[in-house]
Design a protein around this motif. Structure first.
Motif, PDB file in Angstrom:
ATOM      1  N   ALA A  18      35.846  33.917  38.504  1.00 50.59           N
ATOM      2  CA  ALA A  18      34.993  33.188  37.553  1.00 50.59           C
ATOM      3  C   ALA A  18      35.595  33.216  36.150  1.00 50.59           C
ATOM      4  O   ALA A  18      35.553  32.210  35.425  1.00 50.59           O
ATOM      5  N   ARG A  19      36.162  34.350  35.767  1.00 43.76           N
ATOM      6  CA  ARG A  19      36.805  34.450  34.439  1.00 43.76           C
ATOM      7  C   ARG A  19      37.999  33.511  34.340  1.00 43.76           C
ATOM      8  O   ARG A  19      38.208  32.858  33.313  1.00 43.76           O
ATOM      9  N   MET A  25      38.765  26.355  31.611  1.00 46.60           N
ATOM     10  CA  MET A  25      37.911  25.339  31.004  1.00 46.60           C
ATOM     11  C   MET A  25      37.989  25.416  29.478  1.00 46.60           C
ATOM     12  O   MET A  25      38.094  24.388  28.791  1.00 46.60           O
ATOM     13  N   LEU A  26      37.954  26.636  28.947  1.00 43.11           N
ATOM     14  CA  LEU A  26      37.999  26.819  27.496  1.00 43.11           C
ATOM     15  C   LEU A  26      39.336  26.345  26.926  1.00 43.11           C
ATOM     16  O   LEU A  26      39.374  25.649  25.901  1.00 43.11           O
ATOM     17  N   LYS A  27      40.432  26.697  27.603  1.00 41.71           N
ATOM     18  CA  LYS A  27      41.754  26.279  27.129  1.00 41.71           C
ATOM     19  C   LYS A  27      41.895  24.758  27.149  1.00 41.71           C
ATOM     20  O   LYS A  27      42.498  24.164  26.255  1.00 41.71           O
ATOM     21  N   PRO A  35      38.060  19.336  30.968  1.00 42.94           N
ATOM     22  CA  PRO A  35      38.010  20.318  32.069  1.00 42.94           C
ATOM     23  C   PRO A  35      37.624  19.629  33.378  1.00 42.94           C
ATOM     24  O   PRO A  35      36.840  18.678  33.387  1.00 42.94           O
ATOM     25  N   VAL A  36      38.165  20.154  34.465  1.00 44.72           N
ATOM     26  CA  VAL A  36      37.886  19.617  35.791  1.00 44.72           C
ATOM     27  C   VAL A  36      37.499  20.764  36.712  1.00 44.72           C
ATOM     28  O   VAL A  36      38.157  21.812  36.729  1.00 44.72           O
ATOM     29  N   LEU A  37      36.436  20.573  37.470  1.00 43.74           N
ATOM     30  CA  LEU A  37      36.042  21.546  38.489  1.00 43.74           C
ATOM     31  C   LEU A  37      36.199  20.898  39.860  1.00 43.74           C
ATOM     32  O   LEU A  37      35.832  19.733  40.051  1.00 43.74           O
TER      33      LEU A  37
END
Length: 387
Positions: A18-19, A25-27, A35-37
């Motif tokens: 998760a980290r 995402m933050l970067k 961001p893409v999930l």
């Protein structure tokens, strides 16, 4: 192909994963990137069936969510719920999906800034929980999210179950000491070890819990070294996981006794034997590939002159089941595999004949003999009358 996980063979460091995901995402945001999930696509068009494995497995299709105006709420909800799930993992807290829905409500009520994330109803939060599981490729239970899934009501004079509890203590349950009460294990994962006091000849999984109870009350498990389980209709994860555990630890023949209709073949038996498209990453531990369909078989209808009913295509539910049966013969990799040709032939027969014959119809064969159904079940097992 997406990796297959087993809750007994492989543990994922969920907080670490998760980290990594959150950092990426933050970067991306800091670099002005969207961001893409990505998550495993859990649907029939991404389901593969390998007869050597015996259950449905995921292909390489994914559900891809990229940050934009329409997806910003979904991505924010993923982060919001993921934080809540990680907190539960850290403290050892467990919750149902329903409880998590209300916990989200409580968090949002206490922080006006979170109002845009509010859920109108539970299916919305359920979908995010499922997406997180598919994204991390972990089981819902590994996120400490438990449904009220109980294993099938199980009876045996020979089976002993040892459960290792969370505090390390062990509970030993001898099913022969439970009287008329069934053993009903909770949903997996859990530490259960099975032992047979005497050789167990077979496990009979009965679609109807009521009929399973009737067989046991009339002495089925006393006259036979066996296990009888009531599957309560469409098998829950608890039933499927429990059946898989029996298959793996006891290595006994397993038979399913249920109705002869399209719904039972697709939604109940196939799910028990090979899992479902909705739980592709879970089927390794939540399916029992060795189970055989004992009946009702098409030949049983004529052989035993069983009462049966015409399927009314004017009935929406029955028409839907027939349509799904036709679709399954064309698109379901389980029924398309040559190993399951005989099961597919039963579906074709049901589509052609348009009849429904219930498991309880066996009680019509000799109403004066209270254990006639038991005799017929044993006769079918001995004769090899199963698919």
């Amino acid at each position: 192909m997406a990796k297959l996980l087993s809750i007994r063979d492989l543990k994922i460091d969920i907080p670490k994963e998760a980290r990594i995901l959150a950092d990426k995402m933050l970067k991306d945001l800091e670099s002005s990137k969207r961001p893409v999930l990505e998550a495993v696509k859990t649907s029939l068009d991404n389901s593969l069936y390998n007869a050597k494995v015996g259950y449905l497995t995921p292909g390489d299709k994914v559900v891809r969510t990229e940050l934009n105006v329409s997806s910003v709420q979904k991505l924010a909800r993923v982060v919001f719920l993921l934080e809540m799930l990680l907190r539960n993992l850290e403290t050892g807290t467990v919750n149902t999906k329903r409880e998590l829905y209300y916990m989200c409500k409580g968090e949002i009520k206490g922080n006006p800034r979170l109002k845009p994330l509010d859920f109108d109803d539970q299916p919305e939060s359920d979908a995010i929980i499922d997406f997180i599981g598919d994204m991390l490729e972990v089981y819902r239970e590994e996120l400490n999210v438990f449904a009220n899934d109980r294993g099938g009501q199980t009876y045996s004079q020979q089976l002993v179950v040892t459960e290792t509890l969370t505090d390390g203590d062990k509970a030993v349950i001898d099913l022969s000491t439970l009287g008329t009460s069934p053993f009903q294990p909770k949903n997996k994962p859990q530490a259960l070890k099975l032992k047979a006091k005497k050789k167990i000849d077979f496990c009979l999984i009965v679609e109807s819990e009521g009929t399973a109870n009737t067989l046991v009350t009339m002495g089925f498990t006393k006259r036979n070294n066996c296990i009888v389980m009531g599957a309560q209709g469409v098998p829950s994860n608890g039933v499927r996981g429990w059946a898989k555990l029996i298959q793996e630890e006891l290595d006994v023949p397993m038979y399913f006794f249920g109705d002869l209709d399209a719904y039972t073949m697709q939604n109940i038996f196939r799910t028990l034997k090979a899992g479902s498209a909705a739980s592709l990453i879970r089927n390794a531990d939540f399916s029992a590939p060795n189970v055989k369909f004992l009946g009702v078989l098409p030949e049983d209808v004529k052989k035993y002159d069983l009462p049966h009913y015409k399927v009314k295509e004017s009935d929406p539910a029955e028409a839907r089941a027939l349509k799904k049966a036709k679709d399954a013969l064309e698109n379901d990799p389980f029924f398309l595999d040559k190993k399951n040709k005989n099961l597919a032939d039963i579906l074709r027969w049901l589509i052609k004949e348009k009849i429904r014959c219930e498991q309880q119809s066996f009680f019509s064969v000799d109403p004066k003999d209270p254990i006639k159904t038991e005799k017929l079940i044993l006769e079918k097992i001995k004769r090899g009358s199963y698919v």
